[in-house]
Each structure stands twice: as structure tokens, then as C-alpha cells.
Design a protein around this motif. Structure first.
Motif, PDB file in Angstrom:
ATOM      1  N   ILE A 270       3.602  12.817   2.108  1.00  0.00           N
ATOM      2  CA  ILE A 270       3.484  11.512   2.765  1.00  0.00           C
ATOM      3  C   ILE A 270       4.548  11.283   3.835  1.00  0.00           C
ATOM      4  N   LYS A 271       5.514  12.190   3.945  1.00  0.00           N
ATOM      5  CA  LYS A 271       6.547  12.207   4.998  1.00  0.00           C
ATOM      6  C   LYS A 271       7.653  11.182   4.813  1.00  0.00           C
ATOM      7  N   SER A 272       7.339   9.966   4.386  1.00  0.00           N
ATOM      8  CA  SER A 272       8.380   8.952   4.182  1.00  0.00           C
ATOM      9  C   SER A 272       7.920   7.938   3.150  1.00  0.00           C
ATOM     10  N   ALA A 273       8.884   7.223   2.574  1.00  0.00           N
ATOM     11  CA  ALA A 273       8.579   6.201   1.575  1.00  0.00           C
ATOM     12  C   ALA A 273       9.587   5.073   1.701  1.00  0.00           C
ATOM     13  N   ARG A 274       9.220   3.912   1.184  1.00  0.00           N
ATOM     14  CA  ARG A 274      10.088   2.741   1.247  1.00  0.00           C
ATOM     15  C   ARG A 274      10.445   2.277  -0.158  1.00  0.00           C
ATOM     16  N   PRO A 275      11.700   1.922  -0.358  1.00  0.00           N
ATOM     17  CA  PRO A 275      12.103   1.400  -1.672  1.00  0.00           C
ATOM     18  C   PRO A 275      11.887  -0.101  -1.775  1.00  0.00           C
ATOM     19  N   VAL A 276      11.805  -0.602  -3.002  1.00  0.00           N
ATOM     20  CA  VAL A 276      12.008  -2.026  -3.227  1.00  0.00           C
ATOM     21  C   VAL A 276      13.492  -2.269  -2.960  1.00  0.00           C
TER      22      VAL A 276
ATOM     23  N   HIS B 214       0.830  -1.211   0.000  1.00  0.00           N
ATOM     24  CA  HIS B 214       0.000   0.000   0.000  1.00  0.00           C
ATOM     25  C   HIS B 214       0.866   1.265   0.000  1.00  0.00           C
ATOM     26  N   GLN B 215       1.809   1.282  -0.923  1.00  0.00           N
ATOM     27  CA  GLN B 215       2.736   2.403  -1.051  1.00  0.00           C
ATOM     28  C   GLN B 215       2.371   3.226  -2.289  1.00  0.00           C
ATOM     29  N   PRO B 216       2.008   4.509  -2.134  1.00  0.00           N
ATOM     30  CA  PRO B 216       1.644   5.314  -3.306  1.00  0.00           C
ATOM     31  C   PRO B 216       2.850   5.852  -4.077  1.00  0.00           C
ATOM     32  N   PHE B 217       4.033   5.745  -3.471  1.00  0.00           N
ATOM     33  CA  PHE B 217       5.260   6.196  -4.124  1.00  0.00           C
ATOM     34  C   PHE B 217       6.385   5.243  -3.738  1.00  0.00           C
TER      35      PHE B 217
END
Length: 286
Positions: free
Chosen positions: A204-210, A129-132
Motif C-alpha cells: 500500500i506504500k504508506s499508512a496513517r496512524p491514529v 478507508h484505511q486498511p492498515f
């Protein structure tokens, strides 16, 4: 069958059922030396539900004829041309306007994707559920030789991580238009991608990479002092325009940016599984 499952076996059927799931944004300018390899790395994806929006910025070499010949083999490749040379930001923005996919992915005309890039990244976005998202990537020389280095990122990547150092390779980023809409691309000549990622992360403040290398970035010759000065100027302009900083504050931000480039970002450079003897220059998708 869903449009997505159809896409893996029958791209034409998927397009009849629904719009493409992913639109790939690719500006081109005098890219005849590399653009065929770039497009073929997209054509070789295991995930087939895509369109590739190429916007040419008035090339005066064989870039446009090459793209037209590739279009004849794959109708998912779309070509548009600017009327005057305007820079990659304007070209990217037109591609975004023309895109019809839910997800927007970015790939420059001299870089490459590994075959599983889109499949793994889109699956990650759905499952987590990651939009970016973005991913790690390898380096290769200008003539396509892998150098044995992989660029990673902080996990998770926060807005503060990015303020003084762009950790997201432009060839790796994907965002969901159902979450953000179509985000306009700045018309400045450099650092439009940095502005885009910062716009997203501010929300979104933070994101996670593959956490895997799924792309290959071509290192071009930027060793000349004039090029380094241009990059410094571009970073200064970035802080002036994106953050609306005063000249004095932008100079402070630039000095912190230089520190991060020299001492922080290298911490995320790892040995690659691929050896420097491997070559990407003559690869063709399966």
C-alpha cells in the motif's frame, strides 16, 4: 441494529448476528506477572465486538491457569497451546489461523491498551478507508510506572520510512483481512512484526496512524550487552531473510538501522500527557 452497534451494548447478541469484528492476537510465554493486566485492558475496551486469541508457547508458570480463569468470566477469550516451545512467531501465526474477525489486532502479553483504543482505531479505519493503521503509545517501566514519554511516528508513514527503522509498535497495529487476507507470520524468533508491517507497506506504500496515544508499552530490562548483541543479530537476520540481502549488504543495512535507532527514532519521542507518577500496574478496567 447492526452487529457493530449491538457489540457496544450486548457482546453476546453481536456474536449471534455475525463473527467478531476484531480478533486480537496475543502470544504468551511465562507471562503470569503481567498477563492478567493485559487481558483486563482488553476486557475494559469501550468497543466490545472482539475475540482475544491467546496462544501459549509452553509456559511453565501460572500463565495458562490464569488465562483459563479469565476465560470463565469472558467467553471472548480463546486459549490454544503449542505442543513444544517454538517462539512468538509460531504462536502468533497459529493465533492468526484461529482468528475469525475481519480485523486482526496485535497485543503482547505484557503491554496494555487504553479503554478507547479499539473503538477509536476501528472508527478511524472505517471513516478514512484505511486498511492498515496503528497509533502512538506511551512507555511504562517494568513495574508499571509511566515514564512521561509518548512514541509517535512519521505521518504518513511510508515503506521507505520503515526500511531501516520499525516505527509501528506491535501493540498498536491493526490490518483488514478483507484487503490483505491473513498474512502468515514468520517463525523467526524476533522481528516477525517488522516483517509483517513491511509486507503490508510494500503493497500500500504508506499508512496513517491514529494521531493519539492509545496503548502502553512495558519497557523490560534489555540493558545487558548480551541482549544488545542478540538484537543486532536479529536485525541482521531480518535483512538477510526479508530482503534476501547478501551478508555484506545486510551489514550495511544493519549499520543504517543502528543510525536510525540512535538518531532518527528519538525525534519521534514526545512528552506524554500522563505524568511519571501515574501507575499502570494496578489499573482495572471500568
Amino acid at each position: 441494529q447492526t452487529a457493530r452497534s449491538l457489540s457496544r451494548t450486548n457482546p453476546d447478541a453481536a456474536r449471534i448476528v455475525n463473527r467478531p469484528l476484531v480478533s486480537i492476537i496475543t502470544p504468551t510465554y511465562n507471562a503470569e506477572k503481567y498477563v492478567r493486566q493485559t487481558v483486563e485492558s482488553v476486557m475494559g475496551q469501550t468497543f466490545a465486538d472482539w475475540e482475544m486469541i491467546c496462544v501459549d508457547d509452553c509456559s511453565n508458570d501460572e500463565t495458562v491457569p490464569l488465562l483459563r480463569s479469565l476465560q470463565e468470566h469472558d467467553s471472548r477469550i480463546k486459549l490454544f497451546q503449542l505442543e513444544k516451545n517454538s517462539g512468538p512467531g509460531v504462536a502468533r501465526d497459529l493465533a492468526v489461523q484461529k482468528a475469525s474477525g475481519r480485523y486482526l489486532a496485535f497485543l503482547d502479553a505484557d503491554d496494555l491498551w487504553k479503554p478507547g483504543k479499539l473503538a477509536k482505531q476501528v472508527d478511524f479505519m472505517h471513516q478514512e478507508h484505511q486498511p492498515f493503521t496503528f497509533c502512538f503509545y506511551d512507555w511504562m517501566t517494568e513495574d508499571g510506572k509511566l515514564v512521561g514519554k509518548t512514541v509517535t511516528t512519521p505521518v504518513p508513514l511510508t515503506y521507505e520510512h520503515m526500511r531501516y527503522c520499525n516505527h509501528v509498535g506491535n501493540l498498536t497495529g491493526i490490518y483488514d483481512t478483507e484487503r490483505f487476507g491473513k498474512i502468515p507470520i514468520s517463525g523467526i524468533r524476533k522481528r516477525q512484526d517488522f516483517m509483517l508491517w513491511m509486507t503490508i507497506l510494500k503493497e500500500i506504500k504508506s499508512a496513517r496512524p491514529v494521531p493519539e496515544s492509545l496503548a502502553v508499552y512495558r519497557l523490560r530490562d534489555r540493558s545487558l550487552s548480551s541482549s544488545k548483541l542478540k538484537n543486532l543479530r536479529a536485525n541482521f537476520d531480518f535483512y538477510r531473510q526479508h530482503y534476501q540481502e547478501s551478508p555484506w549488504r545486510a551489514a550495511v543495512s544493519l549499520s543504517i538501522n543502528v543510525y536510525h535507532q540512535l538518531f532518527v527514532k528519538p525525534r519521534y519521542l514526545r512528552p506524554s500527557a500522563a505524568t511519571p507518577q501515574d501507575s499502570m500496574s494496578h489499573e482495572r478496567p471500568a
